[in-house]
Design a protein around this motif. Structure first.
Motif, PDB file in Angstrom:
ATOM      1  N   ASN A 187       0.801  -1.219   0.000  1.00 53.80           N
ATOM      2  CA  ASN A 187       0.000   0.000   0.000  1.00 53.80           C
ATOM      3  C   ASN A 187       0.840   1.278   0.000  1.00 53.80           C
ATOM      4  O   ASN A 187       0.300   2.381   0.109  1.00 53.80           O
ATOM      5  CB  ASN A 187      -0.972   0.008   1.186  1.00 53.80           C
ATOM      6  CG  ASN A 187      -0.241  -0.099   2.529  1.00 53.80           C
ATOM      7  OD1 ASN A 187       0.931   0.240   2.655  1.00 53.80           O
ATOM      8  ND2 ASN A 187      -0.954  -0.575   3.544  1.00 53.80           N
ATOM      9  N   GLY A 188       2.160   1.138  -0.119  1.00 48.83           N
ATOM     10  CA  GLY A 188       3.017   2.309  -0.231  1.00 48.83           C
ATOM     11  C   GLY A 188       3.464   2.910   1.080  1.00 48.83           C
ATOM     12  O   GLY A 188       4.175   3.926   1.096  1.00 48.83           O
ATOM     13  N   GLU A 189       3.090   2.282   2.190  1.00 48.73           N
ATOM     14  CA  GLU A 189       3.487   2.821   3.491  1.00 48.73           C
ATOM     15  C   GLU A 189       5.002   2.776   3.680  1.00 48.73           C
ATOM     16  O   GLU A 189       5.587   3.609   4.351  1.00 48.73           O
ATOM     17  CB  GLU A 189       2.774   2.055   4.605  1.00 48.73           C
ATOM     18  CG  GLU A 189       2.963   2.643   5.995  1.00 48.73           C
ATOM     19  CD  GLU A 189       2.063   1.997   7.026  1.00 48.73           C
ATOM     20  OE1 GLU A 189       2.551   1.771   8.159  1.00 48.73           O
ATOM     21  OE2 GLU A 189       0.886   1.724   6.717  1.00 48.73           O
ATOM     22  N   SER A 190       5.656   1.788   3.080  1.00 48.57           N
ATOM     23  CA  SER A 190       7.111   1.657   3.156  1.00 48.57           C
ATOM     24  C   SER A 190       7.642   1.217   1.801  1.00 48.57           C
ATOM     25  O   SER A 190       6.949   0.522   1.048  1.00 48.57           O
ATOM     26  CB  SER A 190       7.502   0.625   4.222  1.00 48.57           C
ATOM     27  OG  SER A 190       8.896   0.341   4.170  1.00 48.57           O
ATOM     28  N   ASP A 191       8.861   1.629   1.479  1.00 46.53           N
ATOM     29  CA  ASP A 191       9.482   1.181   0.221  1.00 46.53           C
ATOM     30  C   ASP A 191      10.411  -0.005   0.444  1.00 46.53           C
ATOM     31  O   ASP A 191      11.145  -0.413  -0.453  1.00 46.53           O
ATOM     32  CB  ASP A 191      10.224   2.332  -0.456  1.00 46.53           C
ATOM     33  CG  ASP A 191      11.375   2.884   0.379  1.00 46.53           C
ATOM     34  OD1 ASP A 191      11.532   2.450   1.550  1.00 46.53           O
ATOM     35  OD2 ASP A 191      12.113   3.747  -0.121  1.00 46.53           O
ATOM     36  N   GLU A 192      10.382  -0.574   1.651  1.00 49.00           N
ATOM     37  CA  GLU A 192      11.157  -1.786   1.909  1.00 49.00           C
ATOM     38  C   GLU A 192      10.420  -2.996   1.329  1.00 49.00           C
ATOM     39  O   GLU A 192       9.234  -2.920   1.001  1.00 49.00           O
ATOM     40  CB  GLU A 192      11.362  -1.978   3.413  1.00 49.00           C
ATOM     41  CG  GLU A 192      12.185  -0.875   4.068  1.00 49.00           C
ATOM     42  CD  GLU A 192      12.201  -0.993   5.567  1.00 49.00           C
ATOM     43  OE1 GLU A 192      13.242  -0.660   6.169  1.00 49.00           O
ATOM     44  OE2 GLU A 192      11.168  -1.389   6.154  1.00 49.00           O
ATOM     45  N   PHE A 193      11.123  -4.126   1.237  1.00 48.71           N
ATOM     46  CA  PHE A 193      10.473  -5.325   0.713  1.00 48.71           C
ATOM     47  C   PHE A 193      11.083  -6.582   1.307  1.00 48.71           C
ATOM     48  O   PHE A 193      12.215  -6.596   1.779  1.00 48.71           O
ATOM     49  CB  PHE A 193      10.569  -5.382  -0.817  1.00 48.71           C
ATOM     50  CG  PHE A 193      11.971  -5.578  -1.362  1.00 48.71           C
ATOM     51  CD1 PHE A 193      12.466  -6.849  -1.606  1.00 48.71           C
ATOM     52  CD2 PHE A 193      12.786  -4.487  -1.631  1.00 48.71           C
ATOM     53  CE1 PHE A 193      13.745  -7.035  -2.111  1.00 48.71           C
ATOM     54  CE2 PHE A 193      14.068  -4.654  -2.135  1.00 48.71           C
ATOM     55  CZ  PHE A 193      14.550  -5.930  -2.377  1.00 48.71           C
ATOM     56  N   MET A 194      10.289  -7.636   1.253  1.00 49.39           N
ATOM     57  CA  MET A 194      10.748  -8.975   1.608  1.00 49.39           C
ATOM     58  C   MET A 194      10.969  -9.743   0.321  1.00 49.39           C
ATOM     59  O   MET A 194      10.174  -9.658  -0.613  1.00 49.39           O
ATOM     60  CB  MET A 194       9.716  -9.684   2.484  1.00 49.39           C
ATOM     61  CG  MET A 194      10.126 -11.071   2.939  1.00 49.39           C
ATOM     62  SD  MET A 194       8.911 -11.764   4.087  1.00 49.39           S
ATOM     63  CE  MET A 194       9.703 -13.346   4.440  1.00 49.39           C
TER      64      MET A 194
ATOM     65  N   ARG B 253      -3.200  -6.800  -1.404  1.00 48.85           N
ATOM     66  CA  ARG B 253      -2.031  -5.916  -1.431  1.00 48.85           C
ATOM     67  C   ARG B 253      -2.261  -4.625  -0.655  1.00 48.85           C
ATOM     68  O   ARG B 253      -1.312  -4.045  -0.128  1.00 48.85           O
ATOM     69  CB  ARG B 253      -1.636  -5.620  -2.877  1.00 48.85           C
ATOM     70  CG  ARG B 253      -2.622  -4.770  -3.653  1.00 48.85           C
ATOM     71  CD  ARG B 253      -2.129  -4.540  -5.080  1.00 48.85           C
ATOM     72  NE  ARG B 253      -2.387  -5.700  -5.922  1.00 48.85           N
ATOM     73  CZ  ARG B 253      -1.749  -5.945  -7.052  1.00 48.85           C
ATOM     74  NH1 ARG B 253      -0.805  -5.144  -7.478  1.00 48.85           N
ATOM     75  NH2 ARG B 253      -2.038  -7.001  -7.771  1.00 48.85           N
ATOM     76  N   GLU B 254      -3.489  -4.166  -0.571  1.00 50.47           N
ATOM     77  CA  GLU B 254      -3.758  -2.926   0.164  1.00 50.47           C
ATOM     78  C   GLU B 254      -3.550  -3.095   1.662  1.00 50.47           C
ATOM     79  O   GLU B 254      -3.442  -2.110   2.392  1.00 50.47           O
ATOM     80  CB  GLU B 254      -5.189  -2.445  -0.110  1.00 50.47           C
ATOM     81  CG  GLU B 254      -5.398  -1.905  -1.511  1.00 50.47           C
ATOM     82  CD  GLU B 254      -4.463  -0.746  -1.818  1.00 50.47           C
ATOM     83  OE1 GLU B 254      -4.285   0.127  -0.950  1.00 50.47           O
ATOM     84  OE2 GLU B 254      -3.900  -0.718  -2.932  1.00 50.47           O
ATOM     85  N   GLN B 255      -3.495  -4.332   2.124  1.00 48.59           N
ATOM     86  CA  GLN B 255      -3.228  -4.584   3.547  1.00 48.59           C
ATOM     87  C   GLN B 255      -1.746  -4.870   3.824  1.00 48.59           C
ATOM     88  O   GLN B 255      -1.374  -5.200   4.942  1.00 48.59           O
ATOM     89  CB  GLN B 255      -4.064  -5.770   4.046  1.00 48.59           C
ATOM     90  CG  GLN B 255      -5.536  -5.462   4.268  1.00 48.59           C
ATOM     91  CD  GLN B 255      -6.340  -5.551   2.985  1.00 48.59           C
ATOM     92  OE1 GLN B 255      -6.249  -6.550   2.265  1.00 48.59           O
ATOM     93  NE2 GLN B 255      -7.131  -4.537   2.705  1.00 48.59           N
ATOM     94  N   LEU B 256      -0.897  -4.724   2.794  1.00 49.53           N
ATOM     95  CA  LEU B 256       0.529  -4.990   2.962  1.00 49.53           C
ATOM     96  C   LEU B 256       1.284  -3.667   3.071  1.00 49.53           C
ATOM     97  O   LEU B 256       1.246  -2.846   2.149  1.00 49.53           O
ATOM     98  CB  LEU B 256       1.062  -5.795   1.770  1.00 49.53           C
ATOM     99  CG  LEU B 256       0.385  -7.140   1.486  1.00 49.53           C
ATOM    100  CD1 LEU B 256       0.994  -7.777   0.247  1.00 49.53           C
ATOM    101  CD2 LEU B 256       0.477  -8.070   2.685  1.00 49.53           C
TER     102      LEU B 256
END
Length: 585
Positions: free
Chosen positions: A238-245, A279-282
Motif C-alpha cells: 500500500n506504499g506505506e514503506s518502500d522496503e520489501f521482503m 495488497r492494500e493490507q501490505l
C-alpha cells in the motif's frame, strides 16, 4: 509479537483463501507439461514463461529475467567393476565433470566414507577414484573439492536411502554461482558418477577386503555458458514503506521433480495469488523470484540476482525466505532454519506448536542462501522428516527419492502441502506488516558469545582476543539497549530504528555466518561454514603445528587477519549504535 485486531482479521481471510486445488493443479500442469526443467533446456524456458505469465495474470509486475550461467548437461555413463570381481552397475554421470571420452578409463577405487577431510587420513588417493557416501555433511560439491585437493582423479557417489534401486542426479561444481577467473581455477576437475546405495555398499565391501578394486568408468558431460531464465514478480503493497521482503523458490529441477521443486513452486505461486488480492493490507512490497541454476549451476540464479540488484537489496530488503520441497509425503515435524535475529519471530509464528513437533535451528549458508555475505537475514521452513527417519535413510533429509526419477506425484502429500503454505503465508503477512522490523538480537549475541568465548579462552596465548571481546561487549550493550527501548519509540522514529537494525543485521551476519568477502560467495558447502565461527575455523590447526614452522606462521597470520575482520565489523555496529542511540533515545 502483538498482532492488531484488524491485521488478525485480514490474515484470517488470507489463510481462508489459500486453495489446495489451485496448488495441486499447478503441480500437475508443471510436471506434465515441463517434466525436464534443467537450466538451459527448452522445457526450462517454457516453464519460466509459464510462471511469469501466471504472476502477470494475478496482477503482479512480472518479467522473465535472462542471463548467462556456467552450466553443464550430464549425458551418459557406464561403470564396470573388473577386479577383484567382474560386474556392471547402473550409474548416472555427474554435472560439471571432466569427461572420460567414449572409451572410458580404468581407476583404482578407494573408499573414503563421507568424503570429509578427516576421512582421507592415511589414504593415498592420488590418480584414483574415491567412493563417497552421499550426505549433506559435507555436501557433494565440497566432497568433490576435497577429493580434488587430495589428488583424486575421480569420484563415485553412493546414494543415501536403503534398498531403493535409485540413483540421485548430482553435480560437482564447488563454485557458488558463476565463476570468476580466480574461482574457476578452484573448481574440481574430476570424473564423476552416481550409483545406487546397494551397488556402493558392494564396492565398499570389496575395498575393505584388502585387494585392489579396479573399475572401468565412462562418464560424459559438458561444461559451458548457457542462457537461462528466471521469473521475477513484485507484489506492490500500500506504499506505506518502500522496503520489501524477498521470497524465492527454485524453478529448475530434475525430471519429474515433484517435491523438488514443483511443490515449492506451487506454494510460492499460491502465496502470490492470495497476497496480491490483499495488497492494500501490505505495508511493504514482496519481491518474488523463481531461481534458475539451483541444481547444477549451484545457486547461479540467486547469486546473479544479488550481483545485479546489489544496491536495491542492500538498502531495501528486510528478509529473505527460500521455499523448497513443501508438501513432502511421510514428513511429520516442522523444521525452521533461520538467522538468529529472526528466531523469536519464527517461533512465535507457530506458537501453537509444541516443542516436540518442531525442530528450529540456526540457518547455515547452503542451498540458495546467497545473501548472507551482504547480511540479509534469512529463513526457510517446511514440514520435514523426524530425526529417526532421516537416520534410517542415511541422511536423506528430503526423502530417498530426492533428485531421482522416483520423485513423482505420489511423493507429495496434499494436506502437508496445505499446512506448509499456511505457515509461510502467516509469516510473510505478519513480517511485512511489522511497524518495527522484528529482529531480536538477544539470541544472536548469545550465540556469538557461546562460540567466541571458548575460542578466546583456549587460544588467547596464541592469538590476542582482547580487542574483539571488548568490541563484542560494547556492541551488545549498545544494540540491546536500543532494542529494549524500541516499544516506546515515537512513530516518527520507527523508520530510523528499522534502518539501524538492518545495519546491525548486515554487519553481524557477514562476519559470523560467512567466510568470503561480502562481494563474493563462499565455495559451495565450504567446510569452514560448518564451524561455529567460520572466519576462525583455521585456528584449531595451530594445535597441530610447531610454532617455529612455516605453516604455523601462515595460519597464525590468516587467523589474525580474519579476527580483525570480525573486530572491524563489530566496530561498525558500535559506530552506528552510538549515532542511532542519540537519534532514537
Amino acid at each position: 509479537m502483538h498482532v492488531k485486531g484488524g491485521d488478525m482479521e485480514n490474515l484470517k481471510k488470507i489463510l481462508e483463501e489459500i486453495s489446495l486445488d489451485q496448488m495441486m493443479d499447478r503441480i500437475h500442469y508443471m510436471t506434465e507439461n515441463f517434466p525436464y526443467r534443467l537450466s538451459g533446456s527448452e522445457t526450462e524456458e517454457k516453464a519460466a514463461r509459464y510462471v511469469t505469465n501466471v504472476m502477470e495474470s494475478y496482477g503482479m509486475e512480472a518479467e522473465m529475467l535472462e542471463f548467462d550461467a556456467y552450466n553443464s548437461t550430464p549425458m551418459e555413463s557406464k561403470v564396470e567393476i573388473i577386479s577383484p570381481e567382474k560386474f556392471q552397475i547402473d550409474s548416472l554421470p555427474c554435472g560439471h565433470i571432466r569427461s572420460t571420452g567414449k572409451d572410458g578409463r580404468d581407476f583404482e577405487i578407494v573408499y573414503v566414507a563421507d568424503g570429509s577431510i578427516s576421512a582421507y587420513e592415511e589414504k593415498d588417493v592420488r590418480g584414483k577414484m574415491v567412493l563417497v557416501e552421499v550426505s549433506y555433511a559435507p555436501p557433494v560439491p565440497e566432497k568433490a573439492y576435497i577429493a580434488a585437493q587430495m589428488g583424486a582423479a575421480g569420484i563415485m557417489c553412493m546414494n543415501w536411502g536403503n534398498d531403493e534401486e535409485v540413483i540421485c542426479h548430482r553435480a560437482l561444481k564447488s563454485v557458488w554461482g558463476n565463476p570468476t577467473p580466480q574461482s574457476l581455477k578452484e573448481m574440481p576437475d574430476l570424473i564423476g558418477v552416481g550409483i545406487t546405495r546397494h551397488a556402493g555398499l558392494r564396492i565398499k565391501k570389496l575395498c575393505q577386503g584388502g585387494e585392489k578394486v579396479i573399475a572401468k568408468v565412462t562418464a560424459i558431460a559438458d561444461r559451458r555458458w548457457s542462457k537461462v531464465r528466471q521469473p521475477y514478480g513484485i507484489i506492490r503493497g500500500n506504499g506505506e514503506s518502500d522496503e520489501f521482503m524477498l521470497v524465492a523458490s527454485h524453478l529448475d529441477a530434475w525430471q519429474p521433480g515433484v517435491t523438488c521443486n514443483a511443490t515449492g513452486n506451487a506454494t510460492t505461486l499460491e502465496l502470490c495469488r492470495v497476497l496480491t488480492r490483499h495488497r492494500e493490507q501490505l505495508k511493504r512490497d514482496i519481491h518474488v523470484v523463481f531461481w534458475n541454476g539451483h541444481e547444477i549451476a549451484e545457486a547461479a540464479g540467486s547469486t546473479w540476482f544479488l550481483d545485479h540488484y546489489w544496491d536495491l537489496l542492500n538498502k531495501k530488503c528486510i528478509a529473505y525466505m527460500h521455499i523448497d520441497s513443501t508438501g513432502v509425503a511421510l514428513t511429520k515435524k516442522l523444521e525452521i532454519k533461520s538467522s538468529d535475529e529472526l528466531y523469536s519471530f519464527a517461533r512465535n509464528n507457530v506458537k501453537q506448536m509444541k516443542e516436540g513437533e518442531l525442530r528450529i535451528m540456526t540457518l547455515k549458508k547452503i542451498g540458495d542462501q546467497s545473501f548472507m555475505g551482504i547480511g540479509i537475514p534469512s529463513l526457510c521452513q517446511r514440514i520435514s522428516f523426524t530425526e529417526e527417519d532421516m537416520e534410517k535413510a542415511h541422511g536423506a533429509t528430503l526423502g530417498w527419492w530426492n533428485h531421482t526419477k522416483e520423485d513423482g506425484i505420489d511423493k507429495c502429500d496434499p494436506q502437508i502441502l496445505y499446512q506448509d503454505t499456511l505457515i509461510h503465508a502467516e509469516f510473510i503477512y505478519n513480517f511485512v506488516n511489522s511497524d518495527l522490523l522484528p529482529y531480536d538480537f538477544r539470541r544472536k549475541f548469545d550465540q556469538i558469545e557461546k562460540n567466541l568465548y571458548p575460542l578466546a579462552e583456549v587460544y588467547q596465548e596464541k592469538v590476542d582476543f582482547t580487542d574483539v571481546l571488548a568490541n563484542l561487549k560494547e556492541a551488545k550493550e549498545l544494540v540491546l539497549g536500543i532494542q529494549n527501548n524500541s516499544a516506546s519509540l515515537a512513530p516518527s522514529k520507527r523508520s530510523d530504528y528499522n534502518e539501524f537494525v538492518k545495519i546491525v543485521s548486515h554487519s553481524l551476519t557477514n562476519i559470523f555466518q560467512t567466510y568470503g568477502s561480502k562481494f563474493d560467495q563462499d565455495r559451495y558447502g565450504h567446510t569452514n561454514l560448518t564451524e561455529p565461527i567460520p572466519l576462525l575455523a583455521e585456528i584449531k590447526q595451530l594445535d597441530k603445528l610447531e610454532p617455529s614452522s612455516l605453516e604455523y606462521g601462515l595460519i597464525e597470520t590468516l587467523v589474525v587477519r580474519n579476527k580483525n575482520r570480525i573486530t572491524d565489523g563489530l566496530k561498525t555496529v558500535i559506530d552506528f549504535g552510538k549515532v542511532y542511540k542519540k537519534v532514537l533515545l
